[in-house]
Design a protein around this motif. Structure first.
Motif, short mmCIF file in Angstrom:
data_model
loop_
_atom_site.label_atom_id
_atom_site.label_comp_id
_atom_site.label_asym_id
_atom_site.label_seq_id
_atom_site.Cartn_x
_atom_site.Cartn_y
_atom_site.Cartn_z
N LEU A 19 34.17 -4.44 87.74
CA LEU A 19 33.04 -4.84 88.58
C LEU A 19 31.94 -3.79 88.64
O LEU A 19 30.81 -4.09 89.04
CB LEU A 19 33.51 -5.17 90.00
CG LEU A 19 34.43 -6.38 90.11
CD1 LEU A 19 34.75 -6.67 91.57
CD2 LEU A 19 33.83 -7.61 89.45
N LEU A 20 32.26 -2.58 88.23
CA LEU A 20 31.27 -1.49 88.29
C LEU A 20 30.66 -1.18 86.92
O LEU A 20 29.79 -0.33 86.80
CB LEU A 20 31.92 -0.24 88.88
CG LEU A 20 32.44 -0.46 90.31
CD1 LEU A 20 33.34 0.70 90.74
CD2 LEU A 20 31.31 -0.65 91.29
N LEU A 21 31.11 -1.90 85.89
CA LEU A 21 30.56 -1.70 84.55
C LEU A 21 29.10 -2.16 84.50
O LEU A 21 28.74 -3.14 85.15
CB LEU A 21 31.39 -2.48 83.52
CG LEU A 21 32.83 -1.99 83.32
CD1 LEU A 21 33.62 -3.00 82.50
CD2 LEU A 21 32.84 -0.62 82.65
N ALA A 100 33.17 -12.49 90.87
CA ALA A 100 32.18 -11.47 90.51
C ALA A 100 32.32 -10.98 89.08
O ALA A 100 31.44 -10.28 88.59
CB ALA A 100 32.28 -10.29 91.48
N ASP A 101 33.40 -11.35 88.39
CA ASP A 101 33.60 -10.88 87.02
C ASP A 101 33.21 -11.92 85.98
O ASP A 101 33.70 -11.93 84.86
CB ASP A 101 35.04 -10.41 86.80
CG ASP A 101 36.05 -11.55 86.86
OD1 ASP A 101 35.69 -12.66 87.29
OD2 ASP A 101 37.21 -11.32 86.47
N MET A 102 32.28 -12.82 86.35
CA MET A 102 31.80 -13.84 85.41
C MET A 102 30.29 -13.65 85.20
O MET A 102 29.47 -14.34 85.80
CB MET A 102 32.12 -15.24 85.94
CG MET A 102 33.62 -15.48 86.06
SD MET A 102 34.05 -17.15 86.57
CE MET A 102 33.63 -18.08 85.09
N PRO A 103 29.92 -12.68 84.36
CA PRO A 103 28.52 -12.25 84.27
C PRO A 103 27.55 -13.26 83.69
O PRO A 103 26.34 -13.12 83.86
CB PRO A 103 28.59 -11.01 83.38
CG PRO A 103 29.85 -11.18 82.60
CD PRO A 103 30.80 -11.88 83.50
N LEU A 104 28.03 -14.29 83.01
CA LEU A 104 27.11 -15.27 82.45
C LEU A 104 26.69 -16.33 83.47
O LEU A 104 25.80 -17.14 83.20
CB LEU A 104 27.73 -15.94 81.22
CG LEU A 104 28.05 -15.01 80.05
CD1 LEU A 104 28.60 -15.79 78.87
CD2 LEU A 104 26.83 -14.19 79.63
N ILE A 105 27.32 -16.33 84.64
CA ILE A 105 26.92 -17.26 85.70
C ILE A 105 25.60 -16.77 86.30
O ILE A 105 25.50 -15.64 86.78
CB ILE A 105 28.00 -17.36 86.80
CG1 ILE A 105 29.26 -18.02 86.25
CG2 ILE A 105 27.47 -18.12 88.02
CD1 ILE A 105 29.12 -19.49 85.90
#
Length: 192
Positions: A19-21, A100-105
């Motif tokens: 989540l911090l990447l 929170a770990d679905m960055p394409l949303i």
């Protein structure tokens, strides 16, 4: 509408880092919160593991539509975080549960699901046979979630209700970042 954004997990398969990447100039969790806010959603971020770092990543976007709540029992699974988030929901308002770990949303994905929500109890996207997130729920699910014993899963709770599946053609609804390898793939190939 509103959104419970789950950001409390241990992220063990990524060494607790995911989540911090960095993604698009900010932490993954900040990108997820930003898109939820951009969609016009009252956004409840549930923190847990590394909560101080997650809160720091979200500090710049502080606003009345962003509420941070901490799950002291985050090791008990997503159900416990969902319950903590549900306590902060506004009354009589449908809501999303997102990860929170679905960055394409992005904001448009929330809008698409909201437009498709008709008479069912809940709505979930399905991409090439794989059920994804975010999940959209009727307002009455707040009380149902708050009544659940810990541990519980939303998947188990939803089995008792009519969940409409919305066929989508965008892998954003199923692509999560659970490992450093998946994160590297995201940076190299954001879309197939």
């Amino acid at each position: 509408m509103q959104n419970i954004l789950l950001a409390a997990g241990l992220g063990t398969r990524s060494g607790g880092e995911k989540l911090l990447l960095p993604y698009k100039g900010q932490a993954l969790v900040a990108h997820a919160a930003q898109q939820s806010l951009k969609a016009g959603l009252f956004t409840i971020v549930v923190t847990g593991f590394r909560n101080e770092e997650v809160e720091l990543a979200l500090k710049e976007m502080a606003c009345p539509n962003l509420v941070l709540v901490h799950n002291d029992n985050y090791t008990q699974g997503q159900g416990s975080s969902t319950l903590v988030g549900a306590k902060a929901l506004r009354e009589n308002e449908d809501f999303f549960i997102s990860l929170a770990d679905m960055p394409l949303i992005e904001a448009e994905h929330y809008h698409l699901l909201a437009k498709k929500f008709s008479s069912s109890d809940a709505l979930r996207p399905i991409y090439q046979g794989q059920i994804g997130h975010p999940v959209l729920l009727r307002a009455n699910f707040k009380a149902l979630i708050l009544a659940q014993p810990i541990p519980f899963t939303m998947q188990g709770l939803l089995q008792e209700f009519h969940v409409e599946l919305c066929v989508v053609d965008d892998e954003a609804f199923v692509r999560d970042i659970d490992t450093i390898h998946a994160y590297a793939e995201l940076l190299i190939h954001p879309r197939p």
